[in-house]
Design an enzyme around this catalytic site. Structure first.
Site, PDB file in Angstrom:
ATOM      1  N   HIS A 137       0.832  -1.170   0.147  1.00  0.00           N
ATOM      2  CA  HIS A 137      -0.117  -0.014   0.106  1.00  0.00           C
ATOM      3  C   HIS A 137       0.917   1.153   0.053  1.00  0.00           C
ATOM      4  O   HIS A 137       2.056   1.023   0.573  1.00  0.00           O
ATOM      5  CB  HIS A 137      -0.926   0.111   1.291  1.00  0.00           C
ATOM      6  CG  HIS A 137      -1.974   0.916   1.503  1.00  0.00           C
ATOM      7  ND1 HIS A 137      -1.478   2.301   1.701  1.00  0.00           N
ATOM      8  CD2 HIS A 137      -3.167   0.930   1.519  1.00  0.00           C
ATOM      9  CE1 HIS A 137      -2.617   2.953   1.928  1.00  0.00           C
ATOM     10  NE2 HIS A 137      -3.844   2.295   1.867  1.00  0.00           N
ATOM     11  N   ASP A 214       3.219  -5.030   7.958  1.00  0.00           N
ATOM     12  CA  ASP A 214       2.263  -4.189   8.095  1.00  0.00           C
ATOM     13  C   ASP A 214       0.897  -4.995   8.104  1.00  0.00           C
ATOM     14  O   ASP A 214       0.711  -5.646   6.938  1.00  0.00           O
ATOM     15  CB  ASP A 214       2.155  -3.088   6.635  1.00  0.00           C
ATOM     16  CG  ASP A 214       0.836  -2.568   6.223  1.00  0.00           C
ATOM     17  OD1 ASP A 214      -0.347  -2.900   7.082  1.00  0.00           O
ATOM     18  OD2 ASP A 214       0.767  -1.827   5.323  1.00  0.00           O
ATOM     19  N   GLN A 217      -4.318  -5.581   7.027  1.00  0.00           N
ATOM     20  CA  GLN A 217      -5.518  -6.153   6.397  1.00  0.00           C
ATOM     21  C   GLN A 217      -5.082  -7.808   7.023  1.00  0.00           C
ATOM     22  O   GLN A 217      -5.853  -9.021   6.288  1.00  0.00           O
ATOM     23  CB  GLN A 217      -5.196  -6.257   4.819  1.00  0.00           C
ATOM     24  CG  GLN A 217      -5.091  -4.983   4.084  1.00  0.00           C
ATOM     25  CD  GLN A 217      -6.564  -4.405   4.113  1.00  0.00           C
ATOM     26  OE1 GLN A 217      -7.540  -5.180   4.233  1.00  0.00           O
ATOM     27  NE2 GLN A 217      -6.838  -3.311   3.951  1.00  0.00           N
ATOM     28  N   LYS A 240     -10.017  -0.876  11.057  1.00  0.00           N
ATOM     29  CA  LYS A 240     -10.438  -2.285  10.210  1.00  0.00           C
ATOM     30  C   LYS A 240     -10.584  -3.500  10.964  1.00  0.00           C
ATOM     31  O   LYS A 240     -10.869  -4.553  10.344  1.00  0.00           O
ATOM     32  CB  LYS A 240      -9.059  -2.554   9.070  1.00  0.00           C
ATOM     33  CG  LYS A 240      -8.939  -1.348   8.189  1.00  0.00           C
ATOM     34  CD  LYS A 240      -7.700  -1.625   7.110  1.00  0.00           C
ATOM     35  CE  LYS A 240      -7.152  -0.615   6.314  1.00  0.00           C
ATOM     36  NZ  LYS A 240      -8.053   0.271   5.527  1.00  0.00           N
ATOM     37  N   CYS A 378      -5.065   2.591  -3.485  1.00  0.00           N
ATOM     38  CA  CYS A 378      -3.629   3.148  -2.946  1.00  0.00           C
ATOM     39  C   CYS A 378      -2.640   2.056  -3.080  1.00  0.00           C
ATOM     40  O   CYS A 378      -1.646   2.068  -2.293  1.00  0.00           O
ATOM     41  CB  CYS A 378      -4.038   3.319  -1.329  1.00  0.00           C
ATOM     42  SG  CYS A 378      -5.057   5.033  -0.935  1.00  0.00           S
TER      43      CYS A 378
END
Lengths: 420, 159
Positions: A137, A214, A217, A240, A378
């Site tokens: 991202h 990261d 997600q 999220k 993104c």
């Protein structure tokens, strides 16, 4: 992910009472876009909040709010305790060794910038190299680019194959004696690819390089244990994982956090200030300058508890059913192409309908009550890799039902009919 | 609200499939590119202006159906018009798409272009419809490349 061309809604293979959990999310019943039941498939952008988390926010604001870490009065103690309790809830959620390894930030972007600044400015110099992947991202590209530009360092990008899976051997080949840091996504937001992060972490460590993951997600879809992974940093965001916006988390190994520079200067991050010299506070407070998002942190603590109660193994199994069924049904449609077919995927499906621009698809799916994200997500380098400007993306959460896949398929069919 | 479906039915059926004035002009006097970095819409506009009149116009590019249909209808509309009349249409179209011009009440010269009035209810798509007009404005002003973002944001300008 084998594809039997099931065209009837199958019996779920996991025993997951989705209706019971859906009842926790008032917005799923309250909103009717264009008079249709809401089919919310934009969880990759932001998830919805269960009543338990909403109630926690309300309880905090109605009974517990004051500023933290500095008052001697009852309310300030109550708020401080609740905020620090949330930190321990996050610690247990990620299985971090110590609560001081959990830093509250405002989102993953903020967490990555903190590391790019705090680690990067302390340890990266001219000619050094930083490794990311082609799946990132923009939040995990731009901060490193800025650092490289400032320091005269070089950004190296690990490639992916045509299915959207990382090429592990090529990743390992990028390491050199100048490699100073690695930052990689756990799950691709645009394609759903689950990276082999354990192997990637082990490779980085074999080369003596610290690595950040990261998890924006990932944490809402699968169990994450930072000690088992042995990553040096891990980041995720509140909104999220069924919590509020404005709150994010950075996990960092204490040994690194202690060596790093503070990110922002201000109140709460100091031990003492004179005009000549400031002594910084201990971790995690060194990285939490100013009044933090207290209510949001406490609500995030409640959100991860909520997820823990359901169980991430069960969530992963249910979402895998959703992924397999949705993939099979979309593959069976003429003119629908799926981007991202890696063997290990989270329940994210990026697709293109005939040659219809994804924005047109998204606008018309909304007419049927179906909320998907359209655009480049993104992640423009990923889009460019596949030679497309954008996709439509259906991203699932545990509260989605197999029947909602049928609604999506029907709605796509209507778009195709309109454009036929 | 089935406005967007109606919009699609009226505009797409014709202009998306068979865009008018699609291609390049070898003898263009003005040329401009329009870009919407948010969705990747990208169009190129060629004009041949003689004296004060837009003698011919052509566009090509990659875009969503709303943008393509808007470009197609725009070219059909401004061909043969004076630059000043075309610029007036740019302003009126922008007003209609952003909701500052009410086509039912306010005097305008939009004619068939009023099929795009519905985009004002689709805030995320307003820029798709305006991009060709913005590019036309830039072409007659002899700007080479325009973007829907930053200082040249057509929606911000009209707000």
């Amino acid at each position: 992910m084998t594809a039997a061309n099931a065209l009837k809604t199958p019996e779920p293979t996991s025993t997951f009472d989705v209706d019971r959990y859906r009842a926790d999310f008032p917005i799923l019943a309250n909103v009717h876009p264009h008079g249709k039941p809401l089919v919310y498939l934009d969880n990759g952008a932001s998830s919805q909040m269960p009543q338990q988390v909403i109630d926690r926010l309300v309880r905090y604001q109605t009974h517990e709010h004051a500023n933290i870490h500095r008052g001697v009065h009852t309310l300030s103690e109550t708020a401080t305790n609740a905020y620090e309790h949330a930190r321990r809830q996050i610690q247990h959620f990620l299985n971090a060794k110590e609560d001081r390894e959990i830093i509250f930030t405002s989102n993953v972007t903020d967490s990555i910038n903190l590391v790019a600044h705090g680690f990067g400015r302390a340890f990266v110099s001219e000619g050094d190299e930083i490794i990311i992947t082609h799946l990132e991202h923009h939040a995990n590209i731009v901060p490193w680019q800025m650092l490289c530009e400032e320091r005269g360092a070089k950004l190296k990008v690990a490639p992916i194959d045509d299915s959207g899976a990382l090429i592990l051997e090529a990743y390992e080949k990028l390491f050199s004696p100048r490699t100073k840091f690695v930052s990689v996504t756990h799950v691709s937001n645009a394609l759903g690819t689950i990276n082999p992060v354990k192997e990637m972490i082990d490779i980085a460590h074999r080369h003596g390089v610290p690595i950040m993951v990261d998890g924006a997600q990932a944490v809402q879809h699968m169990p994450v244990d930072v000690q088992a992974l042995d990553c040096d940093f891990y980041a995720f965001t509140g909104h999220k994982i069924f919590g509020p916006t404005g709150i994010g988390v950075l996990y960092g190994k204490a040994e690194w956090l202690e060596k790093m520079k503070p990110f922002r200067g201000g109140g709460d991050m100091i031990l003492s200030v004179t005009f000549e010299k400031t002594t910084y506070n201990a971790i995690p407070f060194k990285f939490e300058a100013g009044t933090p998002p207290i209510a949001q942190a406490i609500a995030l603590g409640e959100a991860v508890e909520y997820v823990r109660r359901i169980g991430l193994e069960r969530i992963a199994a249910h979402e895998h059913d959703l992924l397999v069924y949705a993939t099979d049904r979309l593959r069976a449609m003429d003119g629908v192409r799926i981007y991202g077919t890696a063997p290990h995927k989270a329940a994210v499906i990026s697709f293109y309908v005939n040659d219809i621009h994804p924005h047109d698809v998204g606008t018309l799916l909304n007419e049927e009550g179906v909320a998907v994200r359209t655009g480049h997500h993104c992640a423009q380098p990923v889009m460019r890799r596949f030679g497309i400007p954008a996709t439509a993306r259906a991203s699932f959460a545990f509260y989605n039902k197999l029947e909602e896949v049928d609604v999506l398929v029907e709605a796509i069919r209507k778009v195709q009919k309109l454009f036929a | 609200m089935t406005d967007s479906k109606q919009l699609y039915q009226e505009v797409i059926l014709d202009h998306n499939r068979k865009p008018r004035n699609y291609g390049k002009l070898p003898d263009a006097t003005h040329r401009s590119e329009g870009l919407n970095p948010l969705c990747g819409d990208h169009i190129r506009l060629d004009l041949k202006v003689a004296g004060d009149v837009i003698e011919s116009v052509a566009f090509e590019g990659q875009s969503c159906a709303i943008c393509k249909a808007s470009a197609s209808m725009m070219t059909a509309n401004v061909k043969g018009k004076s630059v000043a009349d075309a610029e007036r249409l740019v302003g009126e179209f922008r007003g209609m798409a952003t909701g500052t011009l009410d086509v039912a009440k306010d005097a305008n010269h939009l004619g068939r272009l009023t099929v795009f009035a519905g985009v004002k209810d689709l805030p995320s798509r307003v820029k798709c419809a305006i991009l060709p007009w913005h590019t036309l404005h830039a072409a007659v002003q002899s700007q080479a490349v325009v973007s829907t973002e930053g200082d040249n944001d057509p929606v911000a300008q009209s707000a």
